[in-house]
Design a protein around this motif. Structure first.
Motif, PDB file in Angstrom:
ATOM      1  N   LEU A  81       2.677   0.560   2.264  1.00  0.00           N
ATOM      2  CA  LEU A  81       2.953  -0.217   3.394  1.00  0.00           C
ATOM      3  C   LEU A  81       1.943  -1.383   3.162  1.00  0.00           C
ATOM      4  N   ILE A  82       0.927  -1.249   2.550  1.00  0.00           N
ATOM      5  CA  ILE A  82      -0.029  -2.503   2.185  1.00  0.00           C
ATOM      6  C   ILE A  82       0.660  -3.251   1.233  1.00  0.00           C
ATOM      7  N   ARG A  83       1.083  -2.925   0.231  1.00  0.00           N
ATOM      8  CA  ARG A  83       1.906  -3.751  -0.716  1.00  0.00           C
ATOM      9  C   ARG A  83       2.895  -4.379   0.027  1.00  0.00           C
ATOM     10  N   ALA A  84       3.921  -3.789   0.763  1.00  0.00           N
ATOM     11  CA  ALA A  84       4.911  -4.327   1.603  1.00  0.00           C
ATOM     12  C   ALA A  84       4.288  -5.606   2.603  1.00  0.00           C
ATOM     13  N   ALA A  85       3.205  -5.251   3.297  1.00  0.00           N
ATOM     14  CA  ALA A  85       2.602  -6.117   3.947  1.00  0.00           C
ATOM     15  C   ALA A  85       2.182  -7.603   3.138  1.00  0.00           C
ATOM     16  N   VAL A  86       1.721  -7.484   2.042  1.00  0.00           N
ATOM     17  CA  VAL A  86       1.424  -8.657   1.375  1.00  0.00           C
ATOM     18  C   VAL A  86       2.631  -9.616   0.856  1.00  0.00           C
TER      19      VAL A  86
END
Length: 220
Positions: A81-86
């Motif tokens: 989710l963090i990778r996608a948020a970036v």
């Protein structure tokens, strides 16, 4: 593309903290009871006197027993989710359960086993630092829903905040403070401030039980 992953986590039975316990079985309600949950990979089943109870077998994307660490749960469920948020996609990690089920430990953790929120905060800044071709303005907010009212946990006196909706912003909480942050330590300090402003109370299951739902939000 939307994707929802659902996991269930079993906390260690309090009565067996110093005893050897088969991590595939978890008694319901304490020692001496004849009802227990059995874990089979990603499925849990309720047994009564070692016999499956009809209609009480449930499948999830992940099932974590008492040996699972917060780091393992974070790696499987939240890191992506963090990778996608970036890359510009919204993501949410949501913990749900009854009082004393372990929600706070899973989300906040401890010094020895940091929870999902502190792990995500550090990962966000590490990931942003790797994107050398972009600059990020990171903002955070922290609110609680208590007695069906929204309170700002970062600003004392900001209570009973209204919810609005607009074409530009979508659904938002009017008057909710957003703090611009530059590093993970600054975010963790704001989280600690917010925790001190939460509503707590004693219940039959927990001496210090959070009496509200909270939403911690980071915006790139």
């Amino acid at each position: 593309m939307e994707k929802i992953s659902v996991a269930v986590r079993f906390r260690p039975p309090k009565y067996s903290a110093h005893a050897e316990v088969d991590s595939s079985y978890f008694s319901e309600g304490g020692a001496g009871l004849s009802r227990e949950w059995r874990i089979d990979d990603t499925r849990i089943s309720l047994l009564h006197r070692a016999v499956p109870v009809p209609g009480t077998s449930f499948a999830f994307d992940h099932v974590f027993d008492q040996t699972a660490t917060n780091a393992r749960i974070y790696g499987l469920l939240v890191r992506s989710l963090i990778r996608a948020a970036v890359d510009g996609f919204n993501g949410t990690a949501f913990a749900y359960g009854q009082t004393s089920s372990g929600k706070t430990f899973t989300m906040n953790g401890s010094c020895a086993d940091p929870g999902i929120i502190p792990l995500a905060v550090r990962d966000i800044f590490d990931t942003a630092a790797e994107a050398a071709d972009r600059e990020f303005l990171i903002r955070v907010s922290y609110m609680e829903i208590y007695n069906e009212e929204i309170n700002d946990l970062l600003t004392l006196g900001s209570e009973k905040l209204p919810i609005h909706e607009s074409l530009e912003r979508g659904v938002y909480v009017s008057g909710l403070q957003e703090e611009i942050v530059n590093n993970a330590e600054q975010v963790l300090e704001l989280l600690q401030l917010g925790e001190e402003n939460r509503h707590f109370g004693e219940t039959n299951m927990n001496v210090r039980s959070s009496r509200s739902h909270t939403i911690f939000r980071m915006v790139y």
